[in-house]
Design a protein around this motif. Sequence first.
Motif, PDB file in Angstrom:
ATOM      1  N   SER A  58       0.839  -1.207   0.000  1.00 54.03           N
ATOM      2  CA  SER A  58       0.000   0.000   0.000  1.00 54.03           C
ATOM      3  C   SER A  58       0.870   1.252   0.000  1.00 54.03           C
ATOM      4  CB  SER A  58      -0.931   0.013   1.218  1.00 54.03           C
ATOM      5  OG  SER A  58      -1.772  -1.106   1.197  1.00 54.03           O
ATOM      6  N   GLU A  67       1.024   4.196  -2.836  1.00 54.11           N
ATOM      7  CA  GLU A  67       0.969   5.621  -2.486  1.00 54.11           C
ATOM      8  C   GLU A  67       2.095   6.379  -3.175  1.00 54.11           C
ATOM      9  OE1 GLU A  67       2.163   8.175   1.422  1.00 54.11           O
ATOM     10  OE2 GLU A  67       0.899   6.423   1.759  1.00 54.11           O
ATOM     11  N   GLN A  68       3.318   5.840  -3.122  1.00 51.48           N
ATOM     12  CA  GLN A  68       4.456   6.517  -3.734  1.00 51.48           C
ATOM     13  C   GLN A  68       4.356   6.550  -5.253  1.00 51.48           C
ATOM     14  OE1 GLN A  68       6.771   8.458  -2.166  1.00 51.48           O
ATOM     15  NE2 GLN A  68       5.216   8.075  -0.599  1.00 51.48           N
ATOM     16  N   CYS A  81       1.595   6.892  -6.877  1.00 51.04           N
ATOM     17  CA  CYS A  81       0.666   8.012  -7.135  1.00 51.04           C
ATOM     18  C   CYS A  81       1.383   9.348  -6.980  1.00 51.04           C
ATOM     19  CB  CYS A  81      -0.530   7.930  -6.185  1.00 51.04           C
ATOM     20  SG  CYS A  81      -1.607   6.514  -6.478  1.00 51.04           S
ATOM     21  N   VAL A  82       2.213   9.473  -5.935  1.00 47.82           N
ATOM     22  CA  VAL A  82       2.974  10.710  -5.719  1.00 47.82           C
ATOM     23  C   VAL A  82       3.874  10.981  -6.924  1.00 47.82           C
ATOM     24  CG1 VAL A  82       4.822  11.756  -4.324  1.00 47.82           C
ATOM     25  CG2 VAL A  82       2.873  10.637  -3.202  1.00 47.82           C
ATOM     26  N   LEU A 118       1.784  12.039  -9.981  1.00 39.59           N
ATOM     27  CA  LEU A 118       1.306  13.418  -9.854  1.00 39.59           C
ATOM     28  C   LEU A 118       2.448  14.413 -10.041  1.00 39.59           C
ATOM     29  CD1 LEU A 118      -1.232  13.037  -6.931  1.00 39.59           C
ATOM     30  CD2 LEU A 118      -1.743  13.710  -9.289  1.00 39.59           C
ATOM     31  N   CYS A 120       3.520  12.426   0.173  1.00 37.09           N
ATOM     32  CA  CYS A 120       2.627  11.504   0.873  1.00 37.09           C
ATOM     33  C   CYS A 120       1.193  11.867   0.527  1.00 37.09           C
ATOM     34  CB  CYS A 120       2.851  11.557   2.376  1.00 37.09           C
ATOM     35  SG  CYS A 120       2.398  13.128   3.131  1.00 37.09           S
ATOM     36  N   ARG A 121       0.303  10.953   0.812  1.00 38.47           N
ATOM     37  CA  ARG A 121      -1.117  11.215   0.606  1.00 38.47           C
ATOM     38  C   ARG A 121      -1.685  11.792   1.894  1.00 38.47           C
ATOM     39  NH1 ARG A 121      -2.458   8.281   4.349  1.00 38.47           N
ATOM     40  NH2 ARG A 121      -1.919   6.116   4.549  1.00 38.47           N
ATOM     41  N   THR A 122      -2.803  12.440   1.775  1.00 36.77           N
ATOM     42  CA  THR A 122      -3.459  13.008   2.951  1.00 36.77           C
ATOM     43  C   THR A 122      -4.915  12.586   2.967  1.00 36.77           C
ATOM     44  OG1 THR A 122      -4.072  15.042   1.817  1.00 36.77           O
ATOM     45  CG2 THR A 122      -1.933  15.020   2.925  1.00 36.77           C
ATOM     46  N   GLN A 123      -5.530  12.734   4.116  1.00 35.81           N
ATOM     47  CA  GLN A 123      -6.910  12.320   4.289  1.00 35.81           C
ATOM     48  C   GLN A 123      -7.900  13.453   4.037  1.00 35.81           C
ATOM     49  OE1 GLN A 123      -5.701   9.185   4.227  1.00 35.81           O
ATOM     50  NE2 GLN A 123      -7.581   8.699   5.247  1.00 35.81           N
ATOM     51  N   SER A 155      -8.436  18.012   2.996  1.00 31.87           N
ATOM     52  CA  SER A 155      -7.831  19.216   2.428  1.00 31.87           C
ATOM     53  C   SER A 155      -7.048  20.014   3.455  1.00 31.87           C
ATOM     54  CB  SER A 155      -8.909  20.084   1.787  1.00 31.87           C
ATOM     55  OG  SER A 155      -9.886  20.458   2.734  1.00 31.87           O
ATOM     56  N   ALA A 192      -3.777  18.360   3.816  1.00 37.08           N
ATOM     57  CA  ALA A 192      -2.993  18.544   2.601  1.00 37.08           C
ATOM     58  C   ALA A 192      -2.377  19.946   2.566  1.00 37.08           C
ATOM     59  CB  ALA A 192      -3.873  18.317   1.369  1.00 37.08           C
TER      60      ALA A 192
END
Length: 127
Positions: free
Chosen positions: A85, A89-90, A92-93, A96, A109-112, A114, A117
Amino acid sequence: MTKRDVADLFGNRFLTEPAPSKTFPEEGMTATDTMRLLDEDLVMEGDPQRNLATFVTTWMEPEAQRVIAENLHRNFIDHAEYPISAEIEQRCVRMLADLFNAPGKTIGCRTQGSSEAIMLGALSLKW
């Protein structure tokens, strides 16, 4: 018609009397009754697909809903327990970063949400 008859008719006593809001009721309720109670309350919120005032996700493909539902039990913050997982995540980073033409090696990193973020973005600019 008695109060019990009405509750039997509608399937939940909280459809015939106010839902508890300050204290726990003396008697609990079934999971089905809880779902019905929440459904009845939330139906008053309106249809999110008609909400043009926010930037919320109002629709997604059924496959995306399935992926989410099948993984709700995972604690994704624990990278030692869920290394695949963490790698997703990485990925996706990195993708992007490529989308926004970020120079050099990218970290992130991802955030939950706004607010989180925004805070993490500001911290990354600071450091």
